[in-house]
Structures are given as C-alpha cells and as structure tokens.
Design a protein around this motif. Sequence first.
Motif, PDB file in Angstrom:
ATOM      1  N   ALA A  80     139.906  93.761 -14.427  1.00 26.58           N
ATOM      2  CA  ALA A  80     138.648  94.469 -14.212  1.00 26.58           C
ATOM      3  C   ALA A  80     137.849  94.595 -15.509  1.00 26.58           C
ATOM      4  CB  ALA A  80     138.914  95.850 -13.623  1.00 26.58           C
ATOM      5  N   LEU A  81     138.512  94.493 -16.663  1.00 27.52           N
ATOM      6  CA  LEU A  81     137.788  94.548 -17.933  1.00 27.52           C
ATOM      7  C   LEU A  81     136.752  93.430 -18.012  1.00 27.52           C
ATOM      8  CD1 LEU A  81     140.767  95.251 -20.367  1.00 27.52           C
ATOM      9  CD2 LEU A  81     138.996  96.882 -19.662  1.00 27.52           C
TER      10      LEU A  81
ATOM     11  N   TRP B  10     139.816  98.883 -10.905  1.00 29.17           N
ATOM     12  CA  TRP B  10     138.839  98.347  -9.953  1.00 29.17           C
ATOM     13  C   TRP B  10     138.004  99.477  -9.368  1.00 29.17           C
ATOM     14  CZ3 TRP B  10     137.487  93.720 -10.618  1.00 29.17           C
ATOM     15  CH2 TRP B  10     138.409  92.732 -10.984  1.00 29.17           C
ATOM     16  N   GLU B  11     138.615 100.631  -9.164  1.00 32.90           N
ATOM     17  CA  GLU B  11     137.823 101.793  -8.754  1.00 32.90           C
ATOM     18  C   GLU B  11     136.850 102.201  -9.855  1.00 32.90           C
ATOM     19  OE1 GLU B  11     139.825 105.197  -7.253  1.00 32.90           O
ATOM     20  OE2 GLU B  11     140.883 104.098  -5.667  1.00 32.90           O
ATOM     21  N   LEU B  12     137.265 102.020 -11.099  1.00 33.35           N
ATOM     22  CA  LEU B  12     136.370 102.298 -12.222  1.00 33.35           C
ATOM     23  C   LEU B  12     135.146 101.386 -12.169  1.00 33.35           C
ATOM     24  CD1 LEU B  12     135.734 103.623 -14.996  1.00 33.35           C
ATOM     25  CD2 LEU B  12     137.074 101.768 -16.034  1.00 33.35           C
ATOM     26  N   VAL B  13     135.367 100.117 -11.874  1.00 36.46           N
ATOM     27  CA  VAL B  13     134.241  99.180 -11.761  1.00 36.46           C
ATOM     28  C   VAL B  13     133.247  99.665 -10.715  1.00 36.46           C
ATOM     29  CG1 VAL B  13     133.566  96.838 -11.089  1.00 36.46           C
ATOM     30  CG2 VAL B  13     135.552  97.185 -12.578  1.00 36.46           C
ATOM     31  N   GLU B  14     133.761 100.102  -9.573  1.00 40.88           N
ATOM     32  CA  GLU B  14     132.866 100.578  -8.507  1.00 40.88           C
ATOM     33  C   GLU B  14     132.132 101.840  -8.939  1.00 40.88           C
ATOM     34  OE1 GLU B  14     132.138  98.800  -5.804  1.00 40.88           O
ATOM     35  OE2 GLU B  14     133.435  97.343  -6.873  1.00 40.88           O
ATOM     36  N   LEU B  15     132.812 102.722  -9.651  1.00 39.77           N
ATOM     37  CA  LEU B  15     132.167 103.938 -10.160  1.00 39.77           C
ATOM     38  C   LEU B  15     131.031 103.575 -11.112  1.00 39.77           C
ATOM     39  CD1 LEU B  15     132.073 107.034 -10.680  1.00 39.77           C
ATOM     40  CD2 LEU B  15     133.776 106.665 -12.482  1.00 39.77           C
TER      41      LEU B  15
END
Length: 219
Positions: free
Chosen positions: A97-98, A207-212
């Motif tokens: 995700a980085l 991946w949840e961080l990406v969506e956030l």
Amino acid sequence: MIRGLIFDVDETLVYYEGYTLKSWYEEVGRPAMERLGVVLDWETFRRIVKGELSRRYVERFGIDHVEFWKAMDRANRAYRERLLREGKIKPFPDVEALGELRNLGLKLAAVSNASQDNTELVLGAFGLDKHFDVVFGKDYSYLDGVKPSPYLVNKALNALNLKPGEVLLVGDSSNDVLAGKNAGIKTVNVTRFERVDGADHYVENLWELVELVKKMLGT
C-alpha cells in the motif's frame, strides 16, 4: 489538505516473530549491559525505553549515556541480522500500500526509535526504503528525542518541508500517538495488535489507510 505521511517502522511495517520487549531485554539487552558493567532491572529498562526516565539515567553507573546506547544498538544490530538470516523479520502483507500512497503524490517519511542504521537495515532488507523521501532513526545528539517526544517527527516535517496540518502520523503504539499529538499532527492507529486510546483515526491495515487518505483528498 494531506500532503504527506510519517510512518513508524517496527510493528507497523514489519514484525518480528516471537519478539517482545521483555524477551529482547533478557536475550540481548541485559547481556549487552552486563558486558559494560551496567545492570538495569527490567522495570527500570522498560521505563527508559518508554520515555518515562531519561536515557541519561545510565550515567549514574559511571558510563557516558551516548556510548551506552551505541553499544546497545550494536547488540541490536547483531540481533536483527540474525533474525533476518533466520527469516524471523517479515514485512506485513499490506506494505504494498506504500506504493499506492506514493502514487497519490504524497511525501512519505519513516521515523523509528531504533538507531538509524538498524532502521535502514530492516527497511532495506525488504526494499521498503524506496518508498520514503526521508528515514530517521534516533539521534545520538539528543537521545531523549525518541518517541513520544515530537523531536524526530519534527525532523521529518522539516525534511519534507510540510506543516503539521498537512501530515498524518501512522503507527501501532501509544508512543506513536503521543509523538504525533506532541507535534500537533493528527494520528492514525494501525490496530494490528491493539487499539490505542487518543488516536484521531483507526485502521486495521494499510489498505484501509489508503482509503482513508483518498477520502481526505476527495479522490
């Protein structure tokens, strides 16, 4: 507007099979201290590492605190190298995700309480260093600047040329959340192991961080 993220490393991006701070103290830390003629009991060592006591505390044993922590970091380097050879340090599956965060045009920094070379060792072992504009381990010129102090976080902000309101700090521990708060930065707790009180946002994985972040950017 979010323009960058500052990441913790250990237990956020990579994990150590069988690791706990107390097991490290028994296996690595205490023997390294004994070779220096210093013995810190577990509770005192824990309080120093957690920032409850100054790292200068060891000078009451007649040893320069910088030399003491450099020796501890050399022992930690040998420990990490061994675990890497044994395949016991691993990146979390979601570290890909980085790359997605980079594709969003964000600046990325990694900040760790481990030494600079130990931090670079682990990131480089898995090619994660390529994602970061800057990497900062603890600073021997100011050893009490480790998290939860905002010192290293502020170093990252300055290097990225970003303001606190333009950044999220991402980590797994209370020290990460406190360091972000102390620097005036909103924090994201990755709840791989525990949910830390006081974070601004919670995600189960990167991946949840990406969506956030995408929601914050309006993309």
